[in-house]
Design a protein around this motif. Structure first.
Motif, short mmCIF file in Angstrom:
data_model
loop_
_atom_site.label_atom_id
_atom_site.label_comp_id
_atom_site.label_asym_id
_atom_site.label_seq_id
_atom_site.Cartn_x
_atom_site.Cartn_y
_atom_site.Cartn_z
N THR A 142 34.65 113.95 39.42
CA THR A 142 35.31 113.16 38.37
C THR A 142 36.19 114.09 37.55
OG1 THR A 142 33.29 111.84 38.26
CG2 THR A 142 34.87 111.55 36.45
N ILE A 143 37.42 113.61 37.30
CA ILE A 143 38.34 114.38 36.44
C ILE A 143 38.59 113.57 35.17
CG2 ILE A 143 40.63 115.42 36.25
CD1 ILE A 143 40.79 115.33 39.33
N LEU A 144 38.35 114.19 34.04
CA LEU A 144 38.72 113.58 32.76
C LEU A 144 39.88 114.39 32.22
CD1 LEU A 144 35.20 113.13 31.09
CD2 LEU A 144 36.36 111.65 32.74
N TYR A 145 40.99 113.70 31.94
CA TYR A 145 42.18 114.45 31.55
C TYR A 145 42.80 113.83 30.30
CZ TYR A 145 46.85 116.61 32.09
OH TYR A 145 48.01 117.29 31.89
N GLY A 146 42.93 114.64 29.27
CA GLY A 146 43.52 114.17 28.02
C GLY A 146 44.81 114.92 27.71
N ALA A 147 45.81 114.18 27.22
CA ALA A 147 47.07 114.81 26.80
C ALA A 147 47.47 114.20 25.47
CB ALA A 147 48.15 114.58 27.85
N LYS A 148 48.40 114.85 24.78
CA LYS A 148 48.83 114.32 23.49
C LYS A 148 49.57 113.00 23.69
CE LYS A 148 48.58 117.51 19.88
NZ LYS A 148 48.75 118.93 20.19
N GLU A 149 50.52 113.00 24.64
CA GLU A 149 51.36 111.82 24.89
C GLU A 149 51.48 111.58 26.38
OE1 GLU A 149 54.92 112.97 22.89
OE2 GLU A 149 53.72 113.14 21.04
N PRO A 150 51.83 110.34 26.78
CA PRO A 150 51.96 110.07 28.21
C PRO A 150 52.96 111.01 28.90
CG PRO A 150 52.01 108.02 26.97
CD PRO A 150 51.99 109.11 25.97
N GLY A 151 54.06 111.35 28.20
CA GLY A 151 55.09 112.22 28.79
C GLY A 151 54.61 113.64 29.01
N GLN A 152 53.44 113.97 28.49
CA GLN A 152 52.93 115.34 28.65
C GLN A 152 51.86 115.43 29.74
OE1 GLN A 152 51.78 116.92 24.84
NE2 GLN A 152 53.80 116.54 23.96
N ILE A 153 51.59 114.28 30.39
CA ILE A 153 50.57 114.32 31.46
C ILE A 153 51.16 115.02 32.67
CG2 ILE A 153 49.23 112.90 33.05
CD1 ILE A 153 48.97 110.85 30.83
N LEU A 154 50.48 116.05 33.14
CA LEU A 154 50.99 116.82 34.27
C LEU A 154 50.42 116.30 35.58
CD1 LEU A 154 50.49 120.33 32.65
CD2 LEU A 154 52.69 119.26 33.20
N ILE A 170 39.57 109.67 38.65
CA ILE A 170 40.34 110.37 37.62
C ILE A 170 40.62 109.42 36.46
CG2 ILE A 170 42.49 110.06 38.98
CD1 ILE A 170 43.34 112.79 37.67
N LEU A 171 40.23 109.85 35.27
CA LEU A 171 40.42 109.04 34.06
C LEU A 171 41.30 109.81 33.10
CD1 LEU A 171 36.72 107.99 33.44
CD2 LEU A 171 38.49 106.65 34.55
N THR A 172 42.33 109.12 32.57
CA THR A 172 43.22 109.81 31.63
C THR A 172 43.19 109.11 30.27
OG1 THR A 172 45.02 108.49 32.49
CG2 THR A 172 44.88 110.74 33.30
N ILE A 173 43.55 109.87 29.27
CA ILE A 173 43.61 109.32 27.92
C ILE A 173 44.70 110.09 27.15
CG2 ILE A 173 41.84 110.87 26.92
CD1 ILE A 173 40.80 108.24 25.45
N VAL A 174 45.42 109.39 26.28
CA VAL A 174 46.41 110.10 25.44
C VAL A 174 46.05 109.92 23.98
CG1 VAL A 174 48.28 109.90 27.13
CG2 VAL A 174 48.04 108.17 25.34
N GLN A 175 46.44 110.92 23.20
CA GLN A 175 46.09 110.90 21.78
C GLN A 175 47.00 109.95 20.99
OE1 GLN A 175 45.35 115.07 21.10
NE2 GLN A 175 45.28 114.65 18.91
N ASN A 176 48.29 109.95 21.36
CA ASN A 176 49.25 109.13 20.61
C ASN A 176 49.69 107.92 21.42
OD1 ASN A 176 49.12 111.17 18.69
ND2 ASN A 176 50.84 112.26 19.60
N ARG A 177 49.55 106.75 20.81
CA ARG A 177 49.97 105.50 21.47
C ARG A 177 51.46 105.58 21.79
NH1 ARG A 177 47.17 101.08 21.71
NH2 ARG A 177 45.65 101.84 20.19
N ALA A 178 51.88 104.99 22.94
CA ALA A 178 53.30 105.03 23.28
C ALA A 178 53.67 103.77 24.03
CB ALA A 178 53.58 106.24 24.16
#
Ligand SMILES: Cc1cc2nc3c(=O)[nH]c(=O)nc-3n(C[C@H](O)[C@H](O)[C@H](O)COP(=O)(O)OP(=O)(O)OC[C@H]3O[C@@H](n4cnc5c(N)ncnc54)[C@H](O)[C@@H]3O)c2cc1C
Ligand code: FES
Length: 274
Positions: A142-154, A170-178
Motif C-alpha cells: 500500500t502506498i499513501l502519498y500526500g502532496a500540498k497541491e494536485p499539481g505537485q503530485i509526482l 495507492i491512495l493520494t491526498i492533497v493539503q489544499n483544495r483545488a
C-alpha cells in the motif's frame, strides 16, 4: 561501494514532471562501468555538474534497469537550478552509489506500507519497482502519498499502471483544495482511516518532510508496529557523501554513511534527527 571515482555520464532524456521537478534519464558513458554499476532501493548518488558543484540525489529507478538510472530533481538552488537548464546530451558526473538501503529482504512474507510526502516518493519509487519484481515475496503493498497541491503530485501518470500491473493499492491526498481535484483533501495521516494495519505483519517505509515524520510515526506506534519495522530516509546537507567532510552529522552518526535509511528505533532519541 564507496568510491571517489566520478563516472562520466550523459543525460539523454529529460521529462518535465511539475513546475519544480524534472526526471532525468542518465547513462554512464563507459559500457563496462555502466554494467558494473549496481545499487539498492534507498541509496543515492552524488551528481556533479562540472565546474558548478555536486548534489546528493536518490536513485529513483528500478535496480534491474542496467541501461540508465532515473533521478528526479527539484529545482531549489544553484546546482539544481543549473541542472534544470540542461538539454539532452549534457555530460555530468556520477559518484556512488552511497548510503544504506531499505532492507527489502527483511520484509519478505509481510505487508509493506509506503508512506510518502511530496518529494519523498522519489526514493520510494525504486522500492516500488523492487516490490513488483519480487511481487510473490510480499503480501499487501500500500502506498499513501500526500502532496500540498494536485499539481505537485509526482509520477501520477504511472499510478494506474502501478495499481493494475504491480498489484498494489495507492491512495493520494492533497493539503489544499483545488479545481478539478475530486480526491481527498487533508493531511497524509487522514488516509490511515482507509488502511487497516496488521501490526505483526507489516513493515513501514516513510519518506517526506520532517514535520510529517512525527505524526506518521506516532500513528504507526499507536497501532502497534514495532519501531524496528519502521524505516525512514533522513536528508541532511552533504558534501563528500563518504564520511570525510563531517557536513552531514546528526550527533555521532553520519547520514551519508550510516544513513540515509535508518530504522525508527535507531534515530527516535537522537537529538535533532527528526
Ligand atoms: C540523501 C539525499 C537524497 C536526496 N535526494 C534528492 C532527490 O532525489 N531529488 C531532489 O530534488 N533532491 C534530493 N535531495 C536534496 C538535494 O540534494 C538538494 O536539494 C540539493 O543539494 C540542493 O542543491 P542546490 O545547489 O540546488 O541548492 P543550494 O543552492 O545549495 O540551496 C538552496 C536551498 O535549498 C536548501 N537545501 C539544500 N540542500 C538541502 C538538503 N539536502 N536538505 C534540505 N534543504 C536543502 C538550502 O538550505 C537552501 O535554502 C537529497 C538530499 C539528500 C541528502
Ligand atoms: S557528506 Fe561528508 S561526511 Fe557525510
Amino acid at each position: 561501494m564507496q568510491t571517489e571515482k566520478s563516472f562520466k555520464s550523459e543525460i539523454f532524456n529529460i521529462i518535465p514532471l511539475t513546475a519544480r521537478e524534472k526526471l532525468f534519464h542518465i547513462k554512464i558513458c563507459d559500457a563496462y562501468e555502466r554494467e558494473k554499476f549496481t545499487f539498492l532501493p534507498g541509496q543515492f548518488v552524488m551528481l556533479e555538474l562540472p565546474g558548478c558543484g555536486e548534489v546528493p540525489i536518490s536513485i529513483s529507478s528500478s535496480i534491474s534497469n542496467k541501461d540508465f538510472i532515473e533521478l528526479c530533481i527539484r529545482k531549489v538552488g544553484k546546482v539544481t537550478g543549473l541542472l534544470h537548464r540542461l538539454e539532452p546530451g549534457a555530460i555530468v558526473g556520477i559518484r556512488g552509489p552511497f548510503g544504506t538501503h531499505f532492507p527489502m529482504q527483511k520484509m519478505v512474507g509481510c505487508n509493506i506500507l509506503l508512506i510518502a510526502g511530496g518529494l519523498g516518493i522519489v526514493p520510494l519509487r525504486s522500492t516500488i519497482y523492487w516490490a513488483n519484481e519480487h511481487r510473490s515475496d510480499y503480501k499487501d503493498i500500500t502506498i499513501l502519498y500526500g502532496a500540498k497541491e494536485p499539481g505537485q503530485i509526482l509520477f501520477d501518470y504511472q499510478f494506474e499502471e502501478w495499481h493494475k500491473i504491480f498489484d498494489l493499492k495507492i491512495l493520494t491526498i492533497v493539503q489544499n483544495r483545488a479545481e478539478n481535484w475530486e480526491g481527498r483533501v487533508g493531511l497524509i495521516t487522514d488516509l490511515f482511516d482507509e488502511v487497516p494495519i496488521d501490526p505483526d505483519n507489516t513493515f513501514a517505509i516513510v519518506c517526506g518532510p520532517p514535520v510529517m515524520f512525527k505524526f506518521v510515526f506516532a500513528h504507526l506506534t499507536n497501532v502497534g508496529i514495532s519501531r524496528q519495522r519502521m524505516f525512514l530516509s533522513l536528508e541532511r546537507r552533504m558534501h563528500c557523501g563518504m564520511g570525510k567532510c563531517c557536513r552531514c552529522n546528526v550527533g555521532s552518526i553520519f547520514t551519508c554513511l550510516d544513513g540515509p535509511v535508518f530504522d525508527y528505533w535507531t534515530v527516535m532519541n537522537l537529538k535533532e534527527a527528526i
